[in-house]
Design a protein around this motif. Structure first.
Motif, PDB file in Angstrom:
ATOM      1  N   ALA A 182       0.843  -1.202   0.000  1.00 17.28           N
ATOM      2  CA  ALA A 182       0.000   0.000   0.000  1.00 17.28           C
ATOM      3  C   ALA A 182       0.877   1.251   0.000  1.00 17.28           C
ATOM      4  O   ALA A 182       1.952   1.279   0.593  1.00 17.28           O
ATOM      5  N   LEU A 183       0.363   2.289  -0.688  1.00 15.50           N
ATOM      6  CA  LEU A 183       1.071   3.569  -0.759  1.00 15.50           C
ATOM      7  C   LEU A 183       0.681   4.397   0.469  1.00 15.50           C
ATOM      8  O   LEU A 183      -0.511   4.523   0.774  1.00 15.50           O
ATOM      9  N   ILE A 184       1.661   4.955   1.173  1.00  9.88           N
ATOM     10  CA  ILE A 184       1.360   5.782   2.337  1.00  9.88           C
ATOM     11  C   ILE A 184       1.525   7.248   1.925  1.00  9.88           C
ATOM     12  O   ILE A 184       2.595   7.663   1.492  1.00  9.88           O
ATOM     13  N   VAL A 185       0.425   7.988   2.017  1.00  8.96           N
ATOM     14  CA  VAL A 185       0.409   9.374   1.536  1.00  8.96           C
ATOM     15  C   VAL A 185      -0.041  10.329   2.646  1.00  8.96           C
ATOM     16  O   VAL A 185      -1.058  10.089   3.300  1.00  8.96           O
ATOM     17  N   LEU A 186       0.723  11.399   2.835  1.00  6.45           N
ATOM     18  CA  LEU A 186       0.381  12.441   3.797  1.00  6.45           C
ATOM     19  C   LEU A 186      -0.507  13.460   3.088  1.00  6.45           C
ATOM     20  O   LEU A 186      -0.084  14.073   2.118  1.00  6.45           O
ATOM     21  N   ASP A 187      -1.758  13.643   3.568  1.00  3.03           N
ATOM     22  CA  ASP A 187      -2.647  14.588   2.880  1.00  3.03           C
ATOM     23  C   ASP A 187      -2.429  16.012   3.400  1.00  3.03           C
ATOM     24  O   ASP A 187      -1.589  16.249   4.261  1.00  3.03           O
ATOM     25  N   GLY A 188      -3.201  16.955   2.873  1.00  4.24           N
ATOM     26  CA  GLY A 188      -3.030  18.367   3.199  1.00  4.24           C
ATOM     27  C   GLY A 188      -3.228  18.697   4.676  1.00  4.24           C
ATOM     28  O   GLY A 188      -2.804  19.745   5.161  1.00  4.24           O
ATOM     29  N   HIS A 189      -3.917  17.815   5.418  1.00  5.09           N
ATOM     30  CA  HIS A 189      -4.154  18.060   6.845  1.00  5.09           C
ATOM     31  C   HIS A 189      -3.156  17.312   7.717  1.00  5.09           C
ATOM     32  O   HIS A 189      -3.349  17.179   8.924  1.00  5.09           O
ATOM     33  N   GLY A 190      -2.111  16.803   7.084  1.00  2.00           N
ATOM     34  CA  GLY A 190      -1.096  16.082   7.848  1.00  2.00           C
ATOM     35  C   GLY A 190      -1.526  14.700   8.278  1.00  2.00           C
ATOM     36  O   GLY A 190      -0.944  14.096   9.166  1.00  2.00           O
ATOM     37  N   GLU A 191      -2.579  14.224   7.648  1.00  2.00           N
ATOM     38  CA  GLU A 191      -3.081  12.889   8.005  1.00  2.00           C
ATOM     39  C   GLU A 191      -2.520  11.835   7.063  1.00  2.00           C
ATOM     40  O   GLU A 191      -2.468  12.058   5.855  1.00  2.00           O
ATOM     41  N   LYS A 192      -2.143  10.692   7.614  1.00  2.00           N
ATOM     42  CA  LYS A 192      -1.589   9.619   6.791  1.00  2.00           C
ATOM     43  C   LYS A 192      -2.696   8.771   6.191  1.00  2.00           C
ATOM     44  O   LYS A 192      -3.538   8.238   6.903  1.00  2.00           O
ATOM     45  N   LYS A 193      -2.683   8.640   4.858  1.00  2.00           N
ATOM     46  CA  LYS A 193      -3.678   7.812   4.181  1.00  2.00           C
ATOM     47  C   LYS A 193      -2.970   6.591   3.597  1.00  2.00           C
ATOM     48  O   LYS A 193      -1.847   6.686   3.111  1.00  2.00           O
ATOM     49  N   ARG A 194      -3.656   5.457   3.625  1.00  2.00           N
ATOM     50  CA  ARG A 194      -3.103   4.220   3.105  1.00  2.00           C
ATOM     51  C   ARG A 194      -3.874   3.862   1.833  1.00  2.00           C
ATOM     52  O   ARG A 194      -5.079   3.648   1.871  1.00  2.00           O
ATOM     53  N   ILE A 195      -3.189   3.872   0.687  1.00  2.00           N
ATOM     54  CA  ILE A 195      -3.853   3.682  -0.601  1.00  2.00           C
ATOM     55  C   ILE A 195      -3.555   2.282  -1.145  1.00  2.00           C
ATOM     56  O   ILE A 195      -2.394   1.920  -1.308  1.00  2.00           O
ATOM     57  N   ILE A 196      -4.609   1.508  -1.417  1.00  2.00           N
ATOM     58  CA  ILE A 196      -4.382   0.240  -2.102  1.00  2.00           C
ATOM     59  C   ILE A 196      -4.763   0.426  -3.566  1.00  2.00           C
ATOM     60  O   ILE A 196      -5.571   1.289  -3.897  1.00  2.00           O
ATOM     61  N   SER A 197      -4.148  -0.354  -4.448  1.00  2.00           N
ATOM     62  CA  SER A 197      -4.170   0.034  -5.864  1.00  2.00           C
ATOM     63  C   SER A 197      -5.573   0.097  -6.475  1.00  2.00           C
ATOM     64  O   SER A 197      -5.929   1.074  -7.077  1.00  2.00           O
ATOM     65  N   GLY A 198      -6.387  -0.932  -6.315  1.00  2.00           N
ATOM     66  CA  GLY A 198      -7.755  -0.889  -6.834  1.00  2.00           C
ATOM     67  C   GLY A 198      -7.926  -0.097  -8.108  1.00  2.00           C
ATOM     68  O   GLY A 198      -7.245  -0.343  -9.091  1.00  2.00           O
ATOM     69  N   ASP A 199      -8.818   0.894  -8.095  1.00  2.00           N
ATOM     70  CA  ASP A 199      -9.082   1.696  -9.293  1.00  2.00           C
ATOM     71  C   ASP A 199      -8.366   3.030  -9.232  1.00  2.00           C
ATOM     72  O   ASP A 199      -8.686   3.954  -9.965  1.00  2.00           O
ATOM     73  N   VAL A 200      -7.397   3.140  -8.361  1.00  2.00           N
ATOM     74  CA  VAL A 200      -6.748   4.431  -8.152  1.00  2.00           C
ATOM     75  C   VAL A 200      -5.730   4.694  -9.254  1.00  2.00           C
ATOM     76  O   VAL A 200      -5.044   3.798  -9.717  1.00  2.00           O
ATOM     77  N   SER A 201      -5.637   5.947  -9.693  1.00  2.00           N
ATOM     78  CA  SER A 201      -4.537   6.296 -10.584  1.00  2.00           C
ATOM     79  C   SER A 201      -3.749   7.427  -9.937  1.00  2.00           C
ATOM     80  O   SER A 201      -4.320   8.272  -9.249  1.00  2.00           O
ATOM     81  N   ILE A 202      -2.444   7.392 -10.103  1.00  2.00           N
ATOM     82  CA  ILE A 202      -1.670   8.471  -9.504  1.00  2.00           C
ATOM     83  C   ILE A 202      -0.741   9.098 -10.531  1.00  2.00           C
ATOM     84  O   ILE A 202      -0.331   8.470 -11.490  1.00  2.00           O
ATOM     85  N   ARG A 203      -0.462  10.359 -10.291  1.00  2.00           N
ATOM     86  CA  ARG A 203       0.349  11.124 -11.234  1.00  2.00           C
ATOM     87  C   ARG A 203       1.283  11.984 -10.406  1.00  2.00           C
ATOM     88  O   ARG A 203       0.852  12.624  -9.439  1.00  2.00           O
ATOM     89  N   GLY A 204       2.548  11.954 -10.761  1.00  2.00           N
ATOM     90  CA  GLY A 204       3.515  12.756 -10.030  1.00  2.00           C
ATOM     91  C   GLY A 204       3.320  14.232 -10.302  1.00  2.00           C
ATOM     92  O   GLY A 204       2.806  14.607 -11.352  1.00  2.00           O
ATOM     93  N   VAL A 205       3.677  15.093  -9.366  1.00  2.00           N
ATOM     94  CA  VAL A 205       3.597  16.541  -9.603  1.00  2.00           C
ATOM     95  C   VAL A 205       4.903  17.219  -9.195  1.00  2.00           C
ATOM     96  O   VAL A 205       5.688  16.647  -8.464  1.00  2.00           O
TER      97      VAL A 205
END
Ligand code: BTN
Length: 256
Positions: A233-256
């Motif tokens: 799972a991808l661990i992502v810090l959101d704008g509120h400083g909260e850690k989100k755990r992303i599993i691949s499923g239907d998610v798409s990600i793009r670097g910025v």
């Protein structure tokens, strides 16, 4: 014979000159009870499929279009690990064969010089607490020329031949891929080596330590990718400083 010398992957290989989709054929054979390790490989796909319902351009003799049937004794939740395993195995195979540096874009895109050269489509048949089979579909833009790449993808996709300036030996590459998946799948079955494999995956993954836009359906948000856990799972810090755990499923990600 290809002389693969593998224990599971490719002990049976079915080859087609042309087929709709190797994933569909592999699923059909899996539903009919084929042994794990079976590979379906085709010179051309007329209905190649990508993630998120996209089409996958698969012209004759230009790529490696293949699908592997696995029957791991795991929970459906764990199947994502096989996607990551495949991405790592195929990236290593391409590096060993060509000398190119191949990066992984989580979860399973392979990228050379920032452009995609390989995609992986994992499809699973499962009951509530048990996997029947997993099909790993691998598409590599091996010997595609610039004209084979659709205009709208030209700034996002490339091929090994375009990057190298010469055509690759597809049979040899197929051999390396089968052997590498065989080796890593054995690690997966023997669970104790899984952590080391994920260390290597993290090192190759271009998203760790970078910002990314995460999209699912119409919803998008931006965050900082801090890690990938051992479940993939991808661990992502959101704008509120909260850690989100992303599993691949239907998610798409793009670097910025
Ligand atoms: C993606 O990046 O969207 C995944 C692409 C997967 C393409 C491969 S080619 C062999 C197999 N058969 C298919 O129809 N798709 C996969």
């Amino acid at each position: 014979s290809l002389g693969l010398d593998t224990s599971i992957i490719g002990r049976e290989i079915v080859h087609f000159l042309s087929i709709g989709s190797t994933n569909d054929k592999a699923k059909e054979l899996a539903n009919n009870g084929c042994r794990e390790g079976l590979i379906v490989v085709a010179e051309e796909q007329t209905g190649g499929r990508g993630r998120l319902g996209r089409q996958w351009v698969s012209p004759q003799y230009r790529g490696i279009w293949m699908s592997v049937v696995l029957r791991p004794d795991i929970q459906p939740m764990e199947a994502q690990k096989l996607t990551l395993l495949s991405a790592l195995a195929v990236s290593n195979a391409i590096e060993e064969c060509t000398g190119l540096k191949v990066d992984i874009k989580w979860p399973n895109d392979l990228v050379v010089s920032g452009k995609k050269i390989c995609g992986i489509l994992t499809e699973m048949s499962a009951e509530v607490d048990k996997v029947n089979h997993v099909v790993i579909g691998i598409g590599i833009n091996a010997n595609m020329s610039a004209e084979d790449i659709p205009d709208e993808l030209k700034d996002k996709a490339t091929s090994l031949a375009i990057e190298l300036g010469y055509n690759v030996d597809r049979k040899n590459l197929f051999r390396y891929i089968s052997r590498n998946i065989d080796e890593l799948y054995t690690c997966f079955i023997n669970a104790n080596q899984w952590h080391d494999l994920m260390v290597e995956y993290r090192e190759k993954c271009i998203n760790v330590g970078r910002r990314a836009v995460i999209s699912k359906g119409d919803v998008s948000w931006e965050g900082m990718v801090t890690d990938i856990d051992d479940d993939g799972a991808l661990i992502v810090l959101d704008g509120h400083g909260e850690k989100k755990r992303i599993i691949s499923g239907d998610v798409s990600i793009r670097g910025v």
